[in-house]
Motif scaffolding. Structure first.
Motif, PDB file in Angstrom:
ATOM      1  N   LEU A 110     -34.337 125.973  38.294  1.00  0.00           N
ATOM      2  CA  LEU A 110     -34.582 125.283  37.027  1.00  0.00           C
ATOM      3  C   LEU A 110     -34.268 123.795  37.172  1.00  0.00           C
ATOM      4  CD1 LEU A 110     -33.170 127.861  34.444  1.00  0.00           C
ATOM      5  CD2 LEU A 110     -35.553 127.121  34.660  1.00  0.00           C
ATOM      6  N   GLY A 111     -33.188 123.488  37.876  1.00  0.00           N
ATOM      7  CA  GLY A 111     -32.874 122.081  38.128  1.00  0.00           C
ATOM      8  C   GLY A 111     -33.956 121.399  38.936  1.00  0.00           C
ATOM      9  N   ALA A 112     -34.474 122.100  39.951  1.00  0.00           N
ATOM     10  CA  ALA A 112     -35.564 121.550  40.754  1.00  0.00           C
ATOM     11  C   ALA A 112     -36.809 121.322  39.906  1.00  0.00           C
ATOM     12  CB  ALA A 112     -35.875 122.487  41.917  1.00  0.00           C
ATOM     13  N   ALA A 113     -37.059 122.244  38.967  1.00  0.00           N
ATOM     14  CA  ALA A 113     -38.215 122.092  38.075  1.00  0.00           C
ATOM     15  C   ALA A 113     -38.115 120.790  37.282  1.00  0.00           C
ATOM     16  CB  ALA A 113     -38.291 123.288  37.127  1.00  0.00           C
ATOM     17  N   LYS A 114     -36.921 120.489  36.800  1.00  0.00           N
ATOM     18  CA  LYS A 114     -36.721 119.247  36.045  1.00  0.00           C
ATOM     19  C   LYS A 114     -36.870 118.032  36.947  1.00  0.00           C
ATOM     20  CE  LYS A 114     -33.639 117.178  32.604  1.00  0.00           C
ATOM     21  NZ  LYS A 114     -32.401 117.352  31.812  1.00  0.00           N
ATOM     22  N   LEU A 115     -36.332 118.107  38.155  1.00  0.00           N
ATOM     23  CA  LEU A 115     -36.449 117.001  39.099  1.00  0.00           C
ATOM     24  C   LEU A 115     -37.908 116.746  39.478  1.00  0.00           C
ATOM     25  CD1 LEU A 115     -33.458 117.808  41.488  1.00  0.00           C
ATOM     26  CD2 LEU A 115     -33.600 115.889  39.869  1.00  0.00           C
ATOM     27  N   LEU A 116     -38.680 117.799  39.653  1.00  0.00           N
ATOM     28  CA  LEU A 116     -40.088 117.642  40.011  1.00  0.00           C
ATOM     29  C   LEU A 116     -40.861 116.954  38.897  1.00  0.00           C
ATOM     30  CD1 LEU A 116     -40.657 121.093  41.753  1.00  0.00           C
ATOM     31  CD2 LEU A 116     -40.692 118.848  42.858  1.00  0.00           C
ATOM     32  N   GLN A 117     -40.525 117.272  37.653  1.00  0.00           N
ATOM     33  CA  GLN A 117     -41.169 116.565  36.537  1.00  0.00           C
ATOM     34  C   GLN A 117     -40.791 115.087  36.554  1.00  0.00           C
ATOM     35  OE1 GLN A 117     -43.523 117.372  34.688  1.00  0.00           O
ATOM     36  NE2 GLN A 117     -43.421 119.472  33.912  1.00  0.00           N
ATOM     37  N   GLN A 118     -39.542 114.789  36.833  1.00  0.00           N
ATOM     38  CA  GLN A 118     -39.092 113.402  36.859  1.00  0.00           C
ATOM     39  C   GLN A 118     -39.700 112.613  38.014  1.00  0.00           C
ATOM     40  OE1 GLN A 118     -34.840 113.823  37.015  1.00  0.00           O
ATOM     41  NE2 GLN A 118     -34.631 114.217  34.828  1.00  0.00           N
ATOM     42  N   ASN A 119     -40.145 113.327  39.052  1.00  0.00           N
ATOM     43  CA  ASN A 119     -40.694 112.669  40.246  1.00  0.00           C
ATOM     44  C   ASN A 119     -42.116 113.138  40.539  1.00  0.00           C
ATOM     45  OD1 ASN A 119     -38.181 111.207  41.611  1.00  0.00           O
ATOM     46  ND2 ASN A 119     -37.474 113.161  40.772  1.00  0.00           N
ATOM     47  N   ARG A 120     -42.838 113.418  39.477  1.00  0.00           N
ATOM     48  CA  ARG A 120     -44.189 113.956  39.634  1.00  0.00           C
ATOM     49  C   ARG A 120     -45.107 113.011  40.402  1.00  0.00           C
ATOM     50  NH1 ARG A 120     -46.880 117.431  34.849  1.00  0.00           N
ATOM     51  NH2 ARG A 120     -48.624 118.329  36.042  1.00  0.00           N
ATOM     52  N   ASP A 121     -44.857 111.721  40.286  1.00  0.00           N
ATOM     53  CA  ASP A 121     -45.684 110.738  40.982  1.00  0.00           C
ATOM     54  C   ASP A 121     -45.563 110.846  42.505  1.00  0.00           C
ATOM     55  OD1 ASP A 121     -42.993 109.839  40.604  1.00  0.00           O
ATOM     56  OD2 ASP A 121     -43.589 107.856  41.289  1.00  0.00           O
ATOM     57  N   LYS A 122     -44.530 111.503  42.976  1.00  0.00           N
ATOM     58  CA  LYS A 122     -44.339 111.671  44.421  1.00  0.00           C
ATOM     59  C   LYS A 122     -45.027 112.917  44.956  1.00  0.00           C
ATOM     60  CE  LYS A 122     -39.752 109.438  44.553  1.00  0.00           C
ATOM     61  NZ  LYS A 122     -39.605 109.130  43.141  1.00  0.00           N
ATOM     62  N   LEU A 123     -45.528 113.776  44.086  1.00  0.00           N
ATOM     63  CA  LEU A 123     -46.142 115.026  44.504  1.00  0.00           C
ATOM     64  C   LEU A 123     -47.564 114.804  45.019  1.00  0.00           C
ATOM     65  CD1 LEU A 123     -45.138 117.673  41.796  1.00  0.00           C
ATOM     66  CD2 LEU A 123     -44.492 117.649  44.205  1.00  0.00           C
ATOM     67  N   GLN A 124     -47.840 115.313  46.213  1.00  0.00           N
ATOM     68  CA  GLN A 124     -49.182 115.240  46.795  1.00  0.00           C
ATOM     69  C   GLN A 124     -49.707 116.654  47.021  1.00  0.00           C
ATOM     70  OE1 GLN A 124     -49.717 112.028  49.800  1.00  0.00           O
ATOM     71  NE2 GLN A 124     -47.501 111.767  49.611  1.00  0.00           N
ATOM     72  N   GLY A 125     -49.672 117.415  45.966  1.00  0.00           N
ATOM     73  CA  GLY A 125     -50.075 118.803  46.013  1.00  0.00           C
ATOM     74  C   GLY A 125     -49.488 119.542  44.828  1.00  0.00           C
ATOM     75  N   THR A 126     -49.313 120.831  44.968  1.00  0.00           N
ATOM     76  CA  THR A 126     -48.848 121.669  43.861  1.00  0.00           C
ATOM     77  C   THR A 126     -47.599 122.442  44.278  1.00  0.00           C
ATOM     78  OG1 THR A 126     -51.107 121.951  43.033  1.00  0.00           O
ATOM     79  CG2 THR A 126     -49.463 123.574  42.317  1.00  0.00           C
TER      80      THR A 126
END
Length: 396
Positions: A110-126
């Protein structure tokens, strides 16, 4: 990626609150209504659209800009049917217990889920998040795989993080190859003929038959399996009879086979059946063997594990990241994923008795206590590994 770790540290109080809520309300097996609803509510709060899968499992997805590969992050949610005896003020009161740290895993994801939302611009995939039921019963992973968790979008790799009591806090153990044993749980039902204990000749004693079966099974590992081929056979339950002067109709033996090589596990299972049936027949009774659950050996993808270990070194001192050439005889149903996609299954140290007298008890012990200070590190490991892996393995 230290920035993400700092974001995670700022969430520490929230993570502890989440973990304790889960810890005080443990649920066992495939029916986890409170846990499922709690996880879904948190995911919605973080901006996700959670979906139900299997009985009580939950999935959610987050995608970055453009196309890319998909990595699955998994946390198990189920507890043990054990009465907690730990000396903590938030222990469970309902007869079940998170004695294997699954509340920690759920919180970290759940913590990772929140971090991924906060850093969505760094995601190059799903990133696909999976909160899974019934790891302890070995049915959860198989159920979600059967219901398509690895499809739509197609998952290219999977990762899980498991806390490890007795390992120093924040140490990360990265196992190579066959990291965890396969496990087959079985039941032997021995049928006899009940009678009065004063006249055993009028019946067929299933306790006597079961005792001979039990002793004979010990010889399988001792004399039929090579010493270089790790395998353990344990009978953990032997039940039958209700009165001291009555020979019962039936006795039940329940046990487990642990093995590094699936072929060895299959061969030992066949021998258990032969020994049980032939022994029972020799004494005039019958014996029926059945498999109650199983998980294959967990095979980590060496290349993926080495890659993830380098990402973890961005968060902790490199000396705290340890590559292990071999694992132990414990089992984990995340293994089912390793036969579908490359996986990395890492262990995160959750404390020793030198750090705190409460820490360091064996996993599944009624008094086991995990160091909550590692929650923020676990969340950041999952998020950072997912972000980096997707960035490195971009589709053309």
């Amino acid at each position: 990626m230290q920035e993400i770790y700092q974001q995670s540290k700022q969430m520490q109080a929230e993570l502890v609150e989440i973990r304790r809520q889960l810890h005080q309300n443990p649920e066992v097996g495939t029916n986890l209504p409170h846990t499922r609803d709690f996880v879904k509510a948190k995911l919605e709060e973080y901006g996700y659209i959670p979906q139900d899968i299997a009985n009580s499992s939950v999935t959610a997805e987050i995608a970055g800009n453009g196309s890319g590969k998909t990595i699955l992050l998994r946390a198990d949610m189920d507890a043990l049917a054990v009465q907690e005896a730990a000396d903590i003020d938030f222990k469970s009161q309902n007869g079940a217990m998170h004695g294997c740290g699954h509340d920690m895993h759920t919180t970290m994801l759940l913590g990772a889920a929140k971090l991924l939302q906060q850093n969505r611009d760094k995601l190059q995939g799903t990133v696909k998040l999976l909160f899974q039921e019934d790891e302890e019963g070995f049915t959860g992973a198989k159920s979600v795989i059967r219901e398509g968790v690895l499809e739509q979008p197609k998952v290219d790799a999977a990762m899980a993080l498991h806390v490890n009591s007795g390992t120093p806090s924040q140490m990360v153990l990265c196992g190579l190859g066959h990291f965890m044993a396969g496990c087959t749980l079985f039941k032997i039902e021995v049928q006899g003929t009940g009678c009065h204990g004063a006249m055993p000749e009028t019946g067929i004693d299933p306790i006597n038959i079961a005792a001979h079966i039990y002793l004979s099974l010990q010889e399988i590992i001792a004399r039929e399996v090579a010493a270089q081929d790790p395998c353990v056979l344990t009978i953990g339950k032997f039940s039958g009879g209700q009165k001291p002067n009555i020979i019962p109709e039936k006795v039940v033996l329940e046990g487990t086979i642990r093995y590094k090589n699936k072929e060895t596990g299959d061969r030992v299972y066949r021998r258990i059946e032969e020994i049980a049936q032939n022994t029972a027949h020799a004494f005039g009774g019958t014996a029926q063997l059945s498999e109650t659950a199983s998980a294959p050996p967990l095979i980590n993808n060496d290349e993926m594990v080495r890659e993830m270990s380098e990402y973890v070194k961005q968060l902790v001192d490199p000396s705290q990241v340890v590559l292990l050439p071999e694992g132990g005889m414990g089992s984990e149903d995340f293994s089912s994923f390793s036969y579908q996609v490359p996986i990395a299954y890492l262990l995160l140290g959750a404390g020793t008795s030198n750090e705190n007298p409460l820490f360091g008890k064996p996993m599944h012990n009624p008094c086991v206590v995990f160091n909550e200070e590692i929650l923020s590190l676990g969340s950041s490991i999952l998020a950072v590994c997912a972000i980096n892996w997707l960035g490195r393995h971009k589709k053309d």
